[in-house]
Design a protein around this motif. Structure first.
Motif, PDB file in Angstrom:
ATOM      1  N   ASN A   7       0.824  -1.205   0.000  1.00  0.00           N
ATOM      2  CA  ASN A   7       0.000   0.000   0.000  1.00  0.00           C
ATOM      3  C   ASN A   7       0.857   1.253   0.000  1.00  0.00           C
ATOM      4  O   ASN A   7       0.362   2.347   0.203  1.00  0.00           O
ATOM      5  CB  ASN A   7      -0.921   0.005   1.221  1.00  0.00           C
ATOM      6  CG  ASN A   7      -1.998  -1.040   1.113  1.00  0.00           C
ATOM      7  OD1 ASN A   7      -2.342  -1.451   0.016  1.00  0.00           O
ATOM      8  ND2 ASN A   7      -2.517  -1.480   2.242  1.00  0.00           N
ATOM      9  N   THR A   8       2.146   1.093  -0.215  1.00  0.00           N
ATOM     10  CA  THR A   8       3.065   2.222  -0.216  1.00  0.00           C
ATOM     11  C   THR A   8       2.812   3.086  -1.441  1.00  0.00           C
ATOM     12  O   THR A   8       2.723   2.592  -2.559  1.00  0.00           O
ATOM     13  CB  THR A   8       4.526   1.740  -0.232  1.00  0.00           C
ATOM     14  OG1 THR A   8       4.728   0.882   0.879  1.00  0.00           O
ATOM     15  CG2 THR A   8       5.479   2.891  -0.169  1.00  0.00           C
ATOM     16  N   SER A   9       2.727   4.374  -1.213  1.00  0.00           N
ATOM     17  CA  SER A   9       2.524   5.322  -2.297  1.00  0.00           C
ATOM     18  C   SER A   9       3.789   6.162  -2.436  1.00  0.00           C
ATOM     19  O   SER A   9       4.176   6.865  -1.509  1.00  0.00           O
ATOM     20  CB  SER A   9       1.325   6.220  -1.981  1.00  0.00           C
ATOM     21  OG  SER A   9       1.181   7.186  -2.980  1.00  0.00           O
ATOM     22  N   LEU A  10       4.428   6.053  -3.582  1.00  0.00           N
ATOM     23  CA  LEU A  10       5.645   6.817  -3.827  1.00  0.00           C
ATOM     24  C   LEU A  10       5.299   8.081  -4.595  1.00  0.00           C
ATOM     25  O   LEU A  10       4.461   8.061  -5.492  1.00  0.00           O
ATOM     26  CB  LEU A  10       6.640   5.984  -4.620  1.00  0.00           C
ATOM     27  CG  LEU A  10       7.090   4.690  -3.960  1.00  0.00           C
ATOM     28  CD1 LEU A  10       7.990   3.917  -4.909  1.00  0.00           C
ATOM     29  CD2 LEU A  10       7.803   4.981  -2.665  1.00  0.00           C
TER      30      LEU A  10
END
Length: 66
Positions: A7-10
């Motif tokens: 769920n990491t948003s870069l």
């Protein structure tokens, strides 16, 4: 084998897109045989201009993106 989704948003740092677009434009214009060396020279020139009191391309690009 599977990899769990993240769920990491870069996010691209402010001004980075503008720097890459400028590099891409110059590469297309000059058609260098060694793109990596050309990119190093391009970014060195931008750094020297910034240190000489000229415009900071990262700050300028960030303003354009806002």
């Amino acid at each position: 084998m599977s990899i769990a989704a993240s769920n990491t948003s870069l996010r691209v740092p402010a001004g980075f897109r503008n720097l890459l677009e400028g590099l891409a434009r110059e590469v297309l214009r000059e058609q260098p045989t060694n793109v990596v060396a050309f990119a190093a020279q391009h970014f060195q020139k931008l750094l020297e201009e910034r240190e000489a009191g000229g415009i900071d391309p990262v700050a300028w690009g960030a303003m354009l993106e806002d």
